[in-house]
Design an enzyme around this catalytic site. Structure first.
Site, PDB file in Angstrom:
ATOM      1  N   ASP A   1     -10.041  -4.888  -4.261  1.00 30.26           N
ATOM      2  CA  ASP A   1      -9.224  -3.813  -3.696  1.00 30.26           C
ATOM      3  C   ASP A   1      -9.428  -2.548  -4.511  1.00 30.26           C
ATOM      4  O   ASP A   1      -9.264  -2.561  -5.740  1.00 30.26           O
ATOM      5  CB  ASP A   1      -7.752  -4.228  -3.732  1.00 30.26           C
ATOM      6  CG  ASP A   1      -6.812  -3.178  -3.154  1.00 30.26           C
ATOM      7  OD1 ASP A   1      -7.276  -2.109  -2.706  1.00 30.26           O
ATOM      8  OD2 ASP A   1      -5.593  -3.422  -3.149  1.00 30.26           O
TER       9      ASP A   1
ATOM     10  N   SER B   1       0.832  -1.200   0.000  1.00 31.40           N
ATOM     11  CA  SER B   1       0.000   0.000   0.000  1.00 31.40           C
ATOM     12  C   SER B   1       0.873   1.258   0.000  1.00 31.40           C
ATOM     13  O   SER B   1       1.631   1.487  -0.939  1.00 31.40           O
ATOM     14  CB  SER B   1      -0.959  -0.043   1.185  1.00 31.40           C
ATOM     15  OG  SER B   1      -2.018   0.858   1.017  1.00 31.40           O
TER      16      SER B   1
ATOM     17  N   HIS C   1      -7.725  -5.801  -0.076  1.00 26.23           N
ATOM     18  CA  HIS C   1      -6.628  -4.965   0.399  1.00 26.23           C
ATOM     19  C   HIS C   1      -6.419  -5.259   1.884  1.00 26.23           C
ATOM     20  O   HIS C   1      -7.324  -5.098   2.696  1.00 26.23           O
ATOM     21  CB  HIS C   1      -6.969  -3.492   0.202  1.00 26.23           C
ATOM     22  CG  HIS C   1      -5.801  -2.579   0.418  1.00 26.23           C
ATOM     23  ND1 HIS C   1      -5.036  -2.094  -0.621  1.00 26.23           N
ATOM     24  CD2 HIS C   1      -5.265  -2.058   1.541  1.00 26.23           C
ATOM     25  CE1 HIS C   1      -4.082  -1.320  -0.145  1.00 26.23           C
ATOM     26  NE2 HIS C   1      -4.203  -1.269   1.167  1.00 26.23           N
TER      27      HIS C   1
END
Length: 332
Positions: free
Chosen positions: A272, A183, A302
């Protein structure tokens, strides 16, 4: 182990049919992808227990505590064994907290510099302890996880400078260095892969383009952990009004030197919001002649690398990512 964590681990062992039944929902299919049953149950239980409300009332301190609590619940009670684990400090002015994971495999190994996710606001060494252990054990690498300074106390570009400091520190001590992150950490790892000369960049659902919202954000911005509200909360702290989202340090996809990137393994999750920008990044690398492999896990979400105790499918996916990393480092 808390009762919640123990319950999460036991639910993870149930059959897919029972997990779907307990979720009280039919199979979730979006964009031709079916959510894994263990993930569906985990997200359903999270919703029933009461998800955090990510708005202006939530303080940074409470958000960081919530992130640690959820990571503890989802990581499982059994720590993946590695050769040795040591906490240390690196750099100077400021010094950065770091955690070293030594592989138990014999011989000289690459060093994987790992940068955690969390919107540049939350996350720390403990929230990424479980995935770093899996990567160390199954990728056959030594891992150095680094905790960089975070917004809003340390605004942009402090965390970028810390990532650079960490890379220089490991490059002085190891011949073969790879970079990795998830991320927001994937954003930092992507920048390091362009500016320096690592042998590989492992980018796990990376945040690489702050200038637009792609279709995956429209499809998965609610109900799959990384929500629109959470992303807006993050941005309000790390990218205040007046910031330029097109700055290449915020959006590596727009970096004019992207062709200089190290070879990359880009990992995405089907459910995600960041899926499409990660895959767009991989496509641009490929178009520029950079060696890149892309692996989408269509039934995951995610945050799956932090859920390996509550989700066997997430654990299996991370082990696969580690195996791909091992293979790519072997051929680098």
């Amino acid at each position: 182990m808390t009762p919640k964590a123990l319950a999460a681990e036991r639910l993870a062992r149930l059959s897919p049919r029972v997990q779907r039944k307990l979720s009280r929902r039919p199979p979730i299919v979006i964009d031709g992808q079916r959510l894994e049953p263990d993930v569906q149950l985990m997200l359903a239980l999270r919703e029933r227990l009461g998800e955090p409300v990510w708005d202006e009332r939530l303080t940074v301190e409470r958000a960081r505590a919530l992130t640690r609590e959820e990571a503890f619940l989802a990581r499982g009670r059994r720590k993946v064994p590695v050769g040795a684990v040591e906490d240390l400090s690196i750099g100077s002015s400021p010094t950065l907290r770091a955690r070293s994971y030594a592989s138990s495999e014999p011989g000289e190994k690459p060093l994987l510099l790992y940068l955690h996710g969390g919107g540049f606001v939350v996350g720390d060494l403990d929230t990424r302890d479980a995935p770093c252990r899996v990567l160390c054990r199954h990728a056959g690498v030594d891992v150095l996880s680094v905790e960089y300074r975070k917004a809003p106390e340390h605004p942009f570009p402090a965390y970028v400078e810390d990532a650079r400091t960490a890379y220089r520190w490991v490059a002085e001590r190891h011949q073969r260095v790879a970079v990795a992150g998830d991320s927001a950490g994937g954003n930092l790892a992507a920048t390091l892969a362009i500016e320096f000369d690592p042998v590989l960049a492992l980018l796990i659902y990376p945040a690489v383009d702050a200038t637009q919202e792609r279709r995956s954000r429209q499809l998965f911005g609610k109900g799959f952990f990384l929500t629109d509200e959470l992303m807006t909360w993050y941005a309000g702290h790390f990218m205040p009004e007046g910031s330029d989202p097109a700055d290449p340090l915020r959006s590596p996809l727009l970096n004019p030197n992207l062709e200089d990137s190290a070879p990359a393994l880009v990992v995405t999750a089907g459910f995600d919001p960041l899926r499409d920008e990660g895959e767009a990044y991989a496509a641009k690398l490929q178009a520029l002649g950079v060696r890149v492999q892309v692996r989408r896990f269509p039934g995951l979400f995610h945050g799956f690398i932090n859920s390996i105790g509550a989700s066997p499918s997430s654990y299996a996916a991370l082990v696969e990512v580690a195996g791909m990393t091992r293979a790519l480092l072997g051929s680098a």
